[in-house]
Design a protein around this motif. Sequence first.
Motif, PDB file in Angstrom:
ATOM      1  N   LEU A 111     -45.864  15.339  24.597  1.00 16.66           N
ATOM      2  CA  LEU A 111     -45.227  14.507  23.563  1.00 16.66           C
ATOM      3  C   LEU A 111     -44.156  13.582  24.112  1.00 16.66           C
ATOM      4  N   PHE A 112     -43.567  13.953  25.249  1.00 18.14           N
ATOM      5  CA  PHE A 112     -42.406  13.194  25.738  1.00 18.14           C
ATOM      6  C   PHE A 112     -42.612  12.621  27.138  1.00 18.14           C
ATOM      7  N   GLY A 113     -43.854  12.613  27.580  1.00 22.27           N
ATOM      8  CA  GLY A 113     -44.196  11.932  28.829  1.00 22.27           C
ATOM      9  C   GLY A 113     -43.596  12.543  30.084  1.00 22.27           C
ATOM     10  N   GLU A 114     -43.291  13.825  30.028  1.00 18.17           N
ATOM     11  CA  GLU A 114     -42.736  14.492  31.220  1.00 18.17           C
ATOM     12  C   GLU A 114     -43.811  14.522  32.314  1.00 18.17           C
ATOM     13  N   THR A 115     -43.431  14.161  33.542  1.00 17.62           N
ATOM     14  CA  THR A 115     -44.405  14.153  34.645  1.00 17.62           C
ATOM     15  C   THR A 115     -43.995  15.160  35.718  1.00 17.62           C
ATOM     16  N   ASP A 116     -44.939  15.466  36.603  1.00 17.34           N
ATOM     17  CA  ASP A 116     -44.616  16.378  37.704  1.00 17.34           C
ATOM     18  C   ASP A 116     -43.462  15.817  38.541  1.00 17.34           C
ATOM     19  N   GLY A 117     -43.440  14.481  38.705  1.00 15.93           N
ATOM     20  CA  GLY A 117     -42.379  13.860  39.511  1.00 15.93           C
ATOM     21  C   GLY A 117     -41.000  14.082  38.889  1.00 15.93           C
ATOM     22  N   LYS A 122     -35.811  17.321  38.303  1.00 15.89           N
ATOM     23  CA  LYS A 122     -34.997  18.189  37.456  1.00 15.89           C
ATOM     24  C   LYS A 122     -34.850  19.579  38.084  1.00 15.89           C
ATOM     25  N   ALA A 123     -35.925  20.060  38.684  1.00 17.87           N
ATOM     26  CA  ALA A 123     -35.850  21.387  39.337  1.00 17.87           C
ATOM     27  C   ALA A 123     -34.802  21.351  40.446  1.00 17.87           C
ATOM     28  N   ALA A 124     -34.791  20.253  41.209  1.00 16.88           N
ATOM     29  CA  ALA A 124     -33.799  20.117  42.289  1.00 16.88           C
ATOM     30  C   ALA A 124     -32.386  20.128  41.700  1.00 16.88           C
ATOM     31  N   ALA A 125     -32.200  19.451  40.569  1.00 17.37           N
ATOM     32  CA  ALA A 125     -30.868  19.380  39.946  1.00 17.37           C
ATOM     33  C   ALA A 125     -30.432  20.754  39.431  1.00 17.37           C
ATOM     34  N   VAL A 126     -31.375  21.496  38.910  1.00 17.62           N
ATOM     35  CA  VAL A 126     -31.073  22.841  38.388  1.00 17.62           C
ATOM     36  C   VAL A 126     -30.606  23.742  39.537  1.00 17.62           C
ATOM     37  N   VAL A 127     -31.354  23.714  40.631  1.00 16.39           N
ATOM     38  CA  VAL A 127     -30.995  24.564  41.775  1.00 16.39           C
ATOM     39  C   VAL A 127     -29.667  24.100  42.386  1.00 16.39           C
ATOM     40  N   ARG A 128     -29.507  22.791  42.514  1.00 16.38           N
ATOM     41  CA  ARG A 128     -28.256  22.233  43.074  1.00 16.38           C
ATOM     42  C   ARG A 128     -27.036  22.706  42.278  1.00 16.38           C
ATOM     43  N   ASN A 129     -27.237  22.930  40.991  1.00 24.96           N
ATOM     44  CA  ASN A 129     -26.128  23.358  40.135  1.00 24.96           C
ATOM     45  C   ASN A 129     -26.075  24.873  39.934  1.00 24.96           C
ATOM     46  N   GLY A 130     -26.815  25.588  40.765  1.00 27.07           N
ATOM     47  CA  GLY A 130     -26.686  27.046  40.773  1.00 27.07           C
ATOM     48  C   GLY A 130     -27.377  27.754  39.619  1.00 27.07           C
ATOM     49  N   MET A 131     -28.415  27.138  39.066  1.00 26.33           N
ATOM     50  CA  MET A 131     -29.176  27.800  37.998  1.00 26.33           C
ATOM     51  C   MET A 131     -30.627  28.000  38.464  1.00 26.33           C
ATOM     52  N   CYS A 159     -52.691  24.056  37.988  1.00 27.16           N
ATOM     53  CA  CYS A 159     -51.365  24.687  38.166  1.00 27.16           C
ATOM     54  C   CYS A 159     -50.834  24.449  39.578  1.00 27.16           C
ATOM     55  N   ARG A 160     -51.745  24.472  40.570  1.00 34.31           N
ATOM     56  CA  ARG A 160     -51.290  24.308  41.952  1.00 34.31           C
ATOM     57  C   ARG A 160     -50.571  22.970  42.118  1.00 34.31           C
ATOM     58  N   THR A 161     -51.179  21.909  41.576  1.00 35.56           N
ATOM     59  CA  THR A 161     -50.554  20.584  41.680  1.00 35.56           C
ATOM     60  C   THR A 161     -49.165  20.603  41.048  1.00 35.56           C
ATOM     61  N   GLN A 162     -49.060  21.195  39.874  1.00 36.36           N
ATOM     62  CA  GLN A 162     -47.772  21.238  39.165  1.00 36.36           C
ATOM     63  C   GLN A 162     -46.747  22.059  39.957  1.00 36.36           C
ATOM     64  N   MET A 163     -47.198  23.169  40.504  1.00 29.11           N
ATOM     65  CA  MET A 163     -46.261  24.054  41.225  1.00 29.11           C
ATOM     66  C   MET A 163     -45.808  23.456  42.548  1.00 29.11           C
ATOM     67  N   ALA A 169     -39.492  20.245  45.947  1.00 28.86           N
ATOM     68  CA  ALA A 169     -38.181  19.642  45.642  1.00 28.86           C
ATOM     69  C   ALA A 169     -37.032  20.634  45.735  1.00 28.86           C
ATOM     70  N   ILE A 170     -37.332  21.914  45.881  1.00 29.28           N
ATOM     71  CA  ILE A 170     -36.231  22.893  45.903  1.00 29.28           C
ATOM     72  C   ILE A 170     -36.237  23.645  47.229  1.00 29.28           C
ATOM     73  N   PRO A 171     -35.038  23.987  47.708  1.00 27.12           N
ATOM     74  CA  PRO A 171     -34.981  24.628  49.018  1.00 27.12           C
ATOM     75  C   PRO A 171     -35.682  25.985  49.017  1.00 27.12           C
ATOM     76  N   ASP A 172     -36.341  26.284  50.147  1.00 28.13           N
ATOM     77  CA  ASP A 172     -36.926  27.611  50.288  1.00 28.13           C
ATOM     78  C   ASP A 172     -35.761  28.593  50.232  1.00 28.13           C
ATOM     79  N   GLY A 173     -35.953  29.716  49.621  1.00 27.76           N
ATOM     80  CA  GLY A 173     -34.848  30.671  49.514  1.00 27.76           C
ATOM     81  C   GLY A 173     -34.211  30.622  48.133  1.00 27.76           C
TER      82      GLY A 173
END
Length: 260
Positions: A111-117, A122-131, A159-163, A169-173
Amino acid sequence: MPPVPPLERRIVGTSLKMYFSPSRTLSYTKNIASLAPLAAASNVDLFLIPDFLNLTSCASILSSTPDPVLLGAQDTYFEDYGAFTGEVSPQSLKDIGVSIVELGHAERRRLFGETDGNIAKKAAAVVRNGMIPLICVGEVSAPSSGPASAAVGMAVRECRTQMLSALAAIPDGSEVIFAYEPVWAIGASEPAGKDHVVAVTKELRRICGERKGRVRILYGGSAGPGTFENLKEGVDGLFLGRFAHEVGNLEKVIEEMKRT
Ligand SMILES: O=C(CO)COP(=O)(O)O
């Protein structure tokens, strides 16, 4: 008698999407808070994802429980602050006590055009902020009448493509949660079939196999009492929608997780 080995830690929670008024959200959150001791005693992590508007009120209710209930947000922006009208900063989410951020739900993708990119940023931003990012993945089409293995293969490919996009985008660990939510099973009368979900989630776990951080895989899509027992071979927990509106159902799921 030898000591009973510790239970594996399970996880269950719900997103309220845009279903409840503020007053209903608050009374619901109080009921969820009352399940915290049961969840803690059952070795189950319990999470609640209200809408943005009610996050601070829910945070204050949940922070007064002796046992933790993890607070989640339904989305975030990928920049921490600035001229981004209408968006919500991951830094602010962290500040008010959010620990999980849901990303890429099928409704946001459709509905809101969210893409894997976008989701990866956003995943990187979440991890960067400790969540912890809780990233929803899933195939769009229901299995056809062909062989079951073909449906599993198709789901795993989507799912593989999405994952992989998010993982890159997020650090291993860093910790990550994936919710396998077949799009066709969301809002349905019953969850996807056991054999399909277990086969797909086992493959999804393999995709994350080399990662050092904790990865947990949930199932979502018309989940409720009785679902976990069927799927426990493949998943660490459940992500509930409508069937958690009745808090007693969530209580039943926690009881089931304790037993299994
Ligand atoms: O979308 C869901 C969880 O993210 C599931 O919703 P339903 O359980 O209502 O199908």
